[in-house]
Design a protein around this motif. Structure first.
Motif, PDB file in Angstrom:
ATOM      1  N   GLU A  62      -1.934  17.973  42.684  1.00 48.65           N
ATOM      2  CA  GLU A  62      -1.842  17.015  43.774  1.00 48.65           C
ATOM      3  C   GLU A  62      -3.009  16.041  43.676  1.00 48.65           C
ATOM      4  O   GLU A  62      -4.116  16.442  43.325  1.00 48.65           O
ATOM      5  CB  GLU A  62      -1.899  17.776  45.099  1.00 48.65           C
ATOM      6  CG  GLU A  62      -1.584  16.976  46.303  1.00 48.65           C
ATOM      7  CD  GLU A  62      -1.504  17.844  47.554  1.00 48.65           C
ATOM      8  OE1 GLU A  62      -1.781  17.294  48.629  1.00 48.65           O
ATOM      9  OE2 GLU A  62      -1.198  19.049  47.460  1.00 48.65           O
ATOM     10  N   ARG A  70      -0.482  10.320  49.008  1.00 50.83           N
ATOM     11  CA  ARG A  70      -0.674  11.499  48.165  1.00 50.83           C
ATOM     12  C   ARG A  70       0.365  11.480  47.056  1.00 50.83           C
ATOM     13  O   ARG A  70       1.434  10.896  47.211  1.00 50.83           O
ATOM     14  CB  ARG A  70      -0.518  12.771  48.986  1.00 50.83           C
ATOM     15  CG  ARG A  70      -1.594  12.896  50.015  1.00 50.83           C
ATOM     16  CD  ARG A  70      -1.363  13.954  51.020  1.00 50.83           C
ATOM     17  NE  ARG A  70      -0.815  15.186  50.478  1.00 50.83           N
ATOM     18  CZ  ARG A  70      -0.710  16.286  51.180  1.00 50.83           C
ATOM     19  NH1 ARG A  70      -1.132  16.324  52.400  1.00 50.83           N
ATOM     20  NH2 ARG A  70      -0.191  17.371  50.659  1.00 50.83           N
ATOM     21  N   PHE A  72       2.342  14.229  44.453  1.00 51.40           N
ATOM     22  CA  PHE A  72       2.637  15.569  43.952  1.00 51.40           C
ATOM     23  C   PHE A  72       3.017  15.434  42.486  1.00 51.40           C
ATOM     24  O   PHE A  72       3.808  14.565  42.126  1.00 51.40           O
ATOM     25  CB  PHE A  72       3.814  16.192  44.692  1.00 51.40           C
ATOM     26  CG  PHE A  72       3.509  16.731  46.057  1.00 51.40           C
ATOM     27  CD1 PHE A  72       2.254  16.642  46.638  1.00 51.40           C
ATOM     28  CD2 PHE A  72       4.506  17.351  46.777  1.00 51.40           C
ATOM     29  CE1 PHE A  72       1.996  17.149  47.901  1.00 51.40           C
ATOM     30  CE2 PHE A  72       4.274  17.867  48.044  1.00 51.40           C
ATOM     31  CZ  PHE A  72       3.012  17.768  48.607  1.00 51.40           C
TER      32      PHE A  72
END
Length: 117
Positions: A62, A70, A72
């Motif tokens: 992450e 963000r 992933f």
């Protein structure tokens, strides 16, 4: 107060269990699922983080970005990350970007998939 147990989010035609069992893509199962993943990629746009975790599982890595975004990371093939924990490798991977509202805004690949013409 009622606490419900909703079924986890799924996308028809995608084997979430098989994907999730191949942590970090190190068993090589995800590499056989790349076309399946690409087929559902558009269905992931706009989905909240919790649904993405239901479908794809906990991310392999992450990254925190500016402005509350963000990313992933899900590896699509085995690589040096299988032996070296906490290090990103150059193995092909899908990067799922979330906006500040924690909804999928972009999905890219480290090495884009070849297109058939």
């Amino acid at each position: 107060m009622f606490v419900g147990c909703a079924d986890p989010a799924r996308i028809s035609g995608f084997d979430s269990e098989k994907w999730q069992q191949d942590k970090k893509g190190c068993k090589g199962h995800r590499s056989t699922m790349v076309q399946d993943f690409d087929a559902i990629r558009r269905d992931l746009y706009g989905r909240p983080e919790a649904e993405v975790k239901d479908i794809l599982g906990k991310p392999d890595a992450e990254q925190l970005m500016r402005r509350g975004q963000r990313v992933f990371i899900y590896y699509l093939e085995p690589g040096s990350h299988c032996n070296e924990r906490n290090k990103l490798s150059e193995a092909n991977r899908a990067e799922v970007r979330f906006n500040a509202l924690s909804k999928v805004s972009e999905i890219t690949y480290l090495r884009p998939l070849p297109t058939s013409k």
